[in-house]
Design a protein around this motif. Structure first.
Motif, short mmCIF file in Angstrom:
data_model
loop_
_atom_site.label_atom_id
_atom_site.label_comp_id
_atom_site.label_asym_id
_atom_site.label_seq_id
_atom_site.Cartn_x
_atom_site.Cartn_y
_atom_site.Cartn_z
N ALA A 40 -1.97 -3.96 0.58
CA ALA A 40 -1.48 -4.86 1.86
C ALA A 40 0.02 -4.48 2.03
CB ALA A 40 -1.61 -6.43 1.84
N LEU A 41 0.95 -4.64 1.06
CA LEU A 41 2.16 -4.35 1.17
C LEU A 41 2.49 -2.99 1.53
CD1 LEU A 41 3.62 -6.12 -1.89
CD2 LEU A 41 4.10 -6.66 0.54
N ALA A 42 1.54 -1.84 1.11
CA ALA A 42 1.82 -0.47 1.34
C ALA A 42 1.52 -0.27 3.02
CB ALA A 42 0.79 0.44 0.41
N ALA A 43 0.54 -0.98 3.46
CA ALA A 43 0.17 -0.89 4.92
C ALA A 43 1.21 -1.24 5.74
CB ALA A 43 -1.18 -1.49 5.25
N LEU A 44 1.83 -2.60 5.15
CA LEU A 44 2.67 -3.28 6.05
C LEU A 44 4.01 -2.91 5.80
CD1 LEU A 44 1.51 -6.80 5.09
CD2 LEU A 44 1.16 -5.74 7.47
N THR A 45 4.80 -1.82 4.87
CA THR A 45 5.73 -1.38 5.01
C THR A 45 5.77 0.21 5.09
OG1 THR A 45 5.54 -1.08 2.52
CG2 THR A 45 6.44 -3.22 3.22
N SER A 46 4.92 0.62 5.90
CA SER A 46 4.89 2.02 6.03
C SER A 46 6.41 2.81 6.69
CB SER A 46 4.12 2.64 6.99
OG SER A 46 4.20 1.85 8.39
N ASN A 47 6.79 3.81 5.95
CA ASN A 47 8.11 4.52 6.23
C ASN A 47 9.37 3.78 5.97
OD1 ASN A 47 6.25 6.57 7.19
ND2 ASN A 47 5.94 5.66 9.15
N ASP A 48 9.09 2.62 5.14
CA ASP A 48 10.35 1.92 4.68
C ASP A 48 11.37 2.68 3.71
OD1 ASP A 48 12.46 0.44 3.90
OD2 ASP A 48 11.23 -1.61 3.77
N PRO A 49 12.47 3.23 4.12
CA PRO A 49 13.31 4.27 3.13
C PRO A 49 13.33 3.49 1.97
CG PRO A 49 14.22 3.71 5.12
CD PRO A 49 13.11 3.07 5.35
N VAL A 82 9.01 11.15 4.33
CA VAL A 82 7.50 11.12 4.15
C VAL A 82 6.73 10.13 4.86
CG1 VAL A 82 5.41 11.43 2.83
CG2 VAL A 82 7.60 12.49 1.87
N ASP A 83 6.04 10.51 5.83
CA ASP A 83 4.95 9.40 6.53
C ASP A 83 4.00 8.89 5.48
OD1 ASP A 83 3.52 8.11 8.41
OD2 ASP A 83 2.52 9.84 9.03
N THR A 84 4.31 7.62 5.16
CA THR A 84 3.40 6.76 4.35
C THR A 84 2.62 5.60 5.25
OG1 THR A 84 5.38 5.17 3.88
CG2 THR A 84 4.90 6.86 2.44
N SER A 85 2.54 5.67 6.61
CA SER A 85 1.55 5.08 7.26
C SER A 85 0.29 5.31 7.06
CB SER A 85 1.88 5.35 8.67
OG SER A 85 1.67 6.60 9.32
N VAL A 86 -0.75 4.28 7.10
CA VAL A 86 -2.33 4.55 6.86
C VAL A 86 -2.94 4.22 8.08
CG1 VAL A 86 -1.83 4.05 4.58
CG2 VAL A 86 -2.18 2.03 5.96
N SER A 87 -4.17 4.21 7.80
CA SER A 87 -5.20 4.24 9.08
C SER A 87 -5.70 2.74 9.12
CB SER A 87 -6.25 5.14 8.96
OG SER A 87 -5.86 6.42 9.27
N ALA A 88 -5.72 2.08 7.98
CA ALA A 88 -6.11 0.62 7.71
C ALA A 88 -6.02 0.38 6.16
CB ALA A 88 -7.75 0.57 7.90
N ALA A 89 -6.28 -0.91 5.91
CA ALA A 89 -6.11 -1.37 4.57
C ALA A 89 -7.50 -2.39 4.36
CB ALA A 89 -5.02 -2.49 4.44
N ILE A 90 -7.99 -2.29 3.18
CA ILE A 90 -9.23 -2.87 2.95
C ILE A 90 -8.85 -3.70 1.25
CG2 ILE A 90 -11.42 -2.74 1.96
CD1 ILE A 90 -11.59 0.08 3.53
N ALA A 131 1.03 -3.57 12.57
CA ALA A 131 0.36 -3.34 11.26
C ALA A 131 -1.17 -2.61 11.47
CB ALA A 131 -0.11 -4.71 10.72
N PRO A 132 -1.56 -1.71 10.57
CA PRO A 132 -2.76 -1.11 11.09
C PRO A 132 -3.89 -2.31 10.70
CG PRO A 132 -2.25 -0.63 8.66
CD PRO A 132 -1.00 -1.56 9.38
N PRO A 133 -5.26 -1.91 11.03
CA PRO A 133 -6.46 -2.79 10.80
C PRO A 133 -6.54 -3.07 9.40
CG PRO A 133 -6.94 -1.08 12.16
CD PRO A 133 -5.74 -0.63 11.83
#
Length: 419
Positions: free
Chosen positions: A260-269, A278-286, A340-342
Motif C-alpha cells: 500500500a505504501l509503495a503504491a501511495l508514494t510512487s516517485n517520492d525521491p 526511477v519511475d516507481t509507479s504501479v498499475s494497482a495494489a492488492i 492513487a492507483p486502483p
C-alpha cells in the motif's frame, strides 16, 4: 484401558479444540490470539481435518475400540468437531459471493465484458476441486522458479524469486509480492504461493522478494527496499519476460502495508535514495489482511494503532513524540492521494491479528479521496494467513484477484499514462 482409544482421543480432542477456536466468539485473551496461526490453520483446511476424523473413526469402529468410555468420549468430540468444520466450510462458501459483490460495486456496470470470458466465468464458482488440495500440489509443472536473484547489496535480504511460465512468454504483466511477519520476520517463499504459481501458469511474471527486517533495519528501510524491487523490474524485468509498464504490487499482513505504501508514494525521491529518478509507479495494489491504521489522516491515533504502540516502536526505533513525522509516513492512511492507483483490499472478518475494522476504515478513506476504484472484500469467517493453502476461500480470492487484475490491464489509465 486400551491405548488405541487414547490414540483416537488425542487427535479428536486436538481437532475439536482447533475447530472451537475458529468458530467461537472472538474474545480470546491476547496469549491465545498470538497462537492463532497454529490453532486457526484448520480454518483453511477443513477437508483435510474431515478426512482425518473419518479415517480415525472408521478405524476405531472397525477394531471395536469405541466400546470403552474413552472411545465414546473421542467419538463425541469427533461429532462436535465435524459440526464445527461444517460451519467453517459454510463460511468458506460465502467468499465467492462477497468477492463478486466487491468487484461489481466498484468496477462499474458491465465491467466483466472487458475481461476474458473464462476469467469472468470462474467468479461464479463457489467451490472447485482444487480447494481439496490444501497444502499439497502448490507448485505447477508448467512454472519455472528462478530463485535468489540479487536486487540490492543487503545480502539475503535483497534477494527475489521469479516465477514464470516455462514457455517463456514476453511482455507479460508483473505481480510483486511482499511477505508478512510484522517487518521483523518472514521470507519470500512462504506466503501467497498458490497465487504466485497460478498467475505464473497463466503467463504472468511473478516476483516474491525479501526485504530488510527489524531490529537491524529501521523504517522506512523496508519501504525503500519495496520500491527498489519495482525499480529493478523496470530495469531488468524484460530479461525475464516482464512488461515494465504493467506492475502490480501485492502483500500479506505487513507486506500488504508495504504494498500500500509503495503504491501511495510512487516517485517520492526521499524514499528512493540512489534511484530518485526511477519511475516507481504501479498499475494497482492488492492487499491481503494488511496493517493500515497506525495513525488516521488527521494525525491522531486509531484505537488499534494505539494498542500496538509498543510493538511499532520496535520497528520505528522511536516513539511518536520523538519522531512524529516518521510515524505519520509509515501509516498508509496518511499517504492517501487522489492519483492513487486502483486497490483491492481483502480482509477476514474474524482476523485476531489485525482487526478488520482497520481494513474497512482504510478502504473507506481511500475510496473517498482516490479517483481510482477501490474494491473491498470482507470475507466471512476468515482469519489471518488466508492465502497459504488451496482452500474454498483462497480459490475465490484468487479468482477475484485474477479478474481485478484483468480489468486493470484492460482499463487502467495508469498504464496508458506511462505508454
Amino acid at each position: 484401558m486400551s491405548s488405541v482409544p487414547i490414540g483416537y482421543l488425542i487427535p479428536s480432542l486436538l481437532l475439536a479444540w482447533c475447530t472451537y477456536y475458529v468458530v467461537a466468539p472472538r474474545n480470546w485473551p491476547r496469549m491465545f490470539n498470538s497462537l492463532g496461526f497454529y490453532f486457526g490453520v484448520i480454518n483453511e483446511l477443513p477437508f483435510l481435518a474431515l478426512f482425518w476424523l473419518f479415517g480415525e473413526t472408521w478405524l476405531a469402529f472397525s477394531q471395536g475400540d469405541v466400546s470403552s468410555l474413552v472411545g465414546w468420549l473421542a467419538f463425541g468430540l469427533t461429532i462436535l468437531a465435524v459440526a464445527g468444520l461444517l460451519v467453517i466450510i459454510h463460511w468458506g462458501l460465502q467468499a465467492a459471493p462477497v468477492v463478486n459483490r466487491g468487484l461489481d460495486d466498484n468496477l462499474g456496470q458491465r465491467w466483466r465484458d472487458s475481461i476474458d470470458a473464462k476469467i469472468a466465468r470462474r467468479l461464479h464458482n463457489r467451490f472447485t476441486f482444487t480447494a481439496l488440495l490444501g497444502p499439497f500440489f502448490v507448485r505447477r509443472h508448467d512454472v519455472k522458479r528462478i530463485a535468489n536473484i540479487q536486487y540490492g547489496d543487503a545480502g539475503v535480504h535483497h534477494l527475489l524469486d521469479i516465477y514464470r511460465h516455462k514457455s517463456l512468454p514476453t511482455n507479460r504483466p508483473v505481480l510483486i509480492h511482499f511477505h508478512g511477519g510484522a517487518m521483523v520476520s518472514g521470507s519470500k517463499n512462504r506466503q501467497a504461493l498458490p497465487l504466485l504459481y497460478r498467475l505464473a501458469s497463466q503467463g504472468w511474471v511473478c516476483v516474491s522478494a525479501n526485504y530488510r527486517l527489524s531490529p537491524a533495519a529501521t523504517f522506512p528501510d523496508q519501504l525503500i527496499d519495496a520500491k527498489k524491487v519495482i525499480a529493478w523490474i523496470r530495469e531488468y524485468g524484460k530479461q525475464y519476460g516482464a512488461n515494465p509498464d504493467s506492475i502490480f504490487v501485492a502483500g500479506s499482513s505487513s507486506g500488504a502495508q508495504l504494498a500500500a505504501l509503495a503504491a501511495l508514494t510512487s516517485n517520492d525521491p526521499k524514499l528512493q535514495p540512489g534511484f530518485e529518478n526511477v519511475d516507481t509507479s504501479v498499475s494497482a495494489a492488492i492487499n491481503l489482511y494488511g496493517d493500515y491504521d497506525w495513525l488516521d489522516t488527521n494525525g491522531t491515533w486509531t484505537d488499534s494503532g494505539r494498542d500496538r504502540t509498543g510493538f511499532l516502536a520496535s520497528i520505528m526505533k522511536s516513539s511518536p513524540a520523538e519522531d512524529r513525522e516518521a510515524w505519520e509516513q509509515a501509516s498508509p492512511l496518511t499517504r492517501i492521494r487522489k492519483d492513487a492507483p486502483p486497490f483491492f483490499v481483502i480482509h477476514g472478518d474474524r482476523d485476531t491479528s489485525l482487526p478488520v475494522q482497520d481494513a474497512h476504515h482504510f478502504a473507506q478513506k481511500l475510496r473517498s479521496i482516490s479517483q481510482s476504484p477501490v474494491v473491498y472484500a470482507e470475507l466471512p469467517g476468515a482469519e489471518h494467513n488466508l492465502d497459504l493453502f488451496h482452500s474454498i476461500r483462497n480459490e475465490a480470492v484468487m479468482d477475484g484477484i485474477d479478474a481485478f487484475a484483468a480489468w486493470v490491464c484492460t482499463n487502467n489509465k495508469h498504464n496508458s499514462d506511462r505508454s
